[in-house]
Motif scaffolding. Structure first.
Motif, PDB file in Angstrom:
ATOM      1  N   UNK B 201      47.803  46.091  38.341  1.00 48.14           N
ATOM      2  CA  UNK B 201      48.360  44.828  38.855  1.00 48.14           C
ATOM      3  C   UNK B 201      47.959  43.655  37.965  1.00 48.14           C
ATOM      4  N   UNK B 202      46.743  43.696  37.425  1.00 50.42           N
ATOM      5  CA  UNK B 202      46.294  42.630  36.518  1.00 50.42           C
ATOM      6  C   UNK B 202      45.173  43.179  35.658  1.00 50.42           C
ATOM      7  N   UNK B 218      50.683  37.195  42.412  1.00 54.73           N
ATOM      8  CA  UNK B 218      49.923  36.861  43.631  1.00 54.73           C
ATOM      9  C   UNK B 218      48.550  37.532  43.562  1.00 54.73           C
ATOM     10  N   UNK B 219      48.542  38.807  43.212  1.00 58.96           N
ATOM     11  CA  UNK B 219      47.283  39.563  43.144  1.00 58.96           C
ATOM     12  C   UNK B 219      46.369  39.013  42.055  1.00 58.96           C
ATOM     13  N   UNK B 220      46.968  38.683  40.902  1.00 59.64           N
ATOM     14  CA  UNK B 220      46.172  38.141  39.798  1.00 59.64           C
ATOM     15  C   UNK B 220      45.558  36.799  40.171  1.00 59.64           C
ATOM     16  N   UNK B 221      46.327  35.978  40.891  1.00 60.38           N
ATOM     17  CA  UNK B 221      45.823  34.667  41.307  1.00 60.38           C
ATOM     18  C   UNK B 221      44.689  34.833  42.318  1.00 60.38           C
ATOM     19  N   UNK B 233      36.502  33.937  49.752  1.00 57.97           N
ATOM     20  CA  UNK B 233      37.540  32.898  49.704  1.00 57.97           C
ATOM     21  C   UNK B 233      38.900  33.525  49.375  1.00 57.97           C
ATOM     22  N   UNK B 234      38.919  34.479  48.440  1.00 62.79           N
ATOM     23  CA  UNK B 234      40.187  35.133  48.082  1.00 62.79           C
ATOM     24  C   UNK B 234      40.750  35.894  49.281  1.00 62.79           C
ATOM     25  N   UNK B 235      39.891  36.576  50.004  1.00 62.05           N
ATOM     26  CA  UNK B 235      40.364  37.351  51.157  1.00 62.05           C
ATOM     27  C   UNK B 235      40.819  36.432  52.290  1.00 62.05           C
ATOM     28  N   UNK B 246      46.977  42.779  49.484  1.00 65.26           N
ATOM     29  CA  UNK B 246      46.128  42.542  48.303  1.00 65.26           C
ATOM     30  C   UNK B 246      45.026  43.593  48.253  1.00 65.26           C
ATOM     31  N   UNK B 247      45.041  44.397  47.203  1.00 66.43           N
ATOM     32  CA  UNK B 247      44.049  45.469  47.048  1.00 66.43           C
ATOM     33  C   UNK B 247      43.355  45.256  45.706  1.00 66.43           C
TER      34      UNK B 247
END
Lengths: 256, 256
Positions: B201-202, B218-221, B233-235, B246-247
């Protein structure tokens, strides 16, 4: 006989010249589809053989038109996810603001609407998104405009708290619907006759599709494409968007 | 004594008046965060108790600035997904075009850039997106402008075929990177010294993060937010965007 020989000699040259005129594009596959090349060959991005642009055009009858209503404070992913999906499905998308003045979405991105509510053409589908939804839901002129188009609007599509706009236009009465996960109770209070569900990516009532919050708009849009153009087309688009996270079973289709 | 009694009587009234002045907002939770109320109470959307707006402001030092470079033909979800994520993370986001003229993204959405390459301020992070990437990657002025900011740019972030722009600025040499799934071989040809990976994904190289196609931004961000502000914070942001898809393990962090 001499004329026939001349003709036979020219046919291959003429055919070759025909092949080299016109604009060439990639067959539908991804971000490189919209790049136009002026000679045949292979797409340098995806390696697919280029085709003449005209052969990829859908007839005007096949295109679904969809009106994206945008207002100051619209949540950016709410509308950008569906815009991505519907554009790959070949839908004719246009944006409408209350006026033609730029709207600021997500408090950041300045977008110029294609039309205002004064001159927007009719559309098969009306799409509305969340964010500072009160800007639209609480505006009698906007609600009245949505209602005035009801006779020509075949379907409604809301993402996140965009459902409150449809609610205020009287479009969610007695339906099973969903919205942003923190607004479930609030929407239930606004539309007591509706059944507002949590923990579902989208709810399809036939004419009205409502989706859960923000990123769920992508799933709802893929579902609508599946309804109108088949599951194969929806899965093709999901693959090309690298959205292998689309799981149709996470949505609900209401049986009437 | 009489004055003291008078003062004691007025203190509660004064305190109450103080509480009722100022603007109130929802604590960070979702689309309703940016709605401003003029008295204390409960958010009608999410049910959380409103707080004074000033108390939610991060200090200017804490904000990460990020420049979103947009060009005609930028893929809409490529930049809208990260814009959604970074705005919830409190990053200071601005858009830049080659000029200040509106750019048309996805062939549909007209966006007015905040700055041109003539007057754009520096940013901690430079972000570039896919689509008709040749418009930017093949423009010597744009590539030269990106290079001219290198000394002040702390990180680079590309989505999809935006990687070709970083490649042409010499930023991917000898790195492990990724891009849109149909452009893997093409990017490998452009940057022979790089290791271009599919099915991830990234890829995070520390200073340079490249993501796979379209929705993978989205995942990379979210990963970049996790790096800069912590996984919690990301979660939190992923949950509020209803992006439970998001995994983190679908990305790769390169160990140096």
């Amino acid at each position: 006989m001499k004329h026939l020989l001349f003709l036979l000699l020219w046919i291959p040259l003429w055919a070759n010249a025909q092949q080299k005129t016109g604009d060439y594009v990639c067959p539908p596959c991804g971000p490189c589809d919209s790049i136009v090349y002026h000679k045949p060959g292979v797409c340098p991005h995806c390696g697919m053989t280029l085709v003449l642009r005209d052969t990829t055009k859908a007839s005007a009858q096949e295109l679904k038109s969809i009106c994206f209503y945008l207002y100051d404070g619209t949540e950016v992913l709410d509308f950008a996810g569906p815009l991505e999906v519907f554009s790959y499905a070949g839908f004719k998308i246009f944006t409408v603001g209350k006026t033609k003045a730029p709207v600021t979405v997500q408090g950041i991105l300045k977008v110029i609407p294609d039309y205002s509510i004064q001159d927007a053409p009719p559309a098969d589908i009306f799409a509305i998104f969340g964010g500072d939804d009160g800007v639209a839901a609480g505006d009698p002129e906007v609600i009245s405009w949505i209602k005035s188009r009801d006779a020509v609007t075949k379907r409604y599509f809301s993402v996140c708290t965009g459902a409150f706009v449809l609610a205020n236009a009287g479009l969610l009465d007695s339906l099973t619907v969903t919205t942003f996960h923190k607004s479930i109770n609030s929407l239930q209070r606004v539309v007591p006759s509706a059944k507002v569900l949590a923990d579902v990516r989208y709810v399809d009532n036939g004419r009205v599709i409502t989706t859960a919050g923000i990123s769920a708009g992508i799933d709802g849009a893929l579902h609508l494409v599946a309804r109108l153009k088949g599951e194969t087309e929806a899965l093709r688009i999901a693959r090309h968007m690298e959205y292998d996270k689309y799981i149709p079973e996470q949505g609900l289709v209401v049986k009437h």
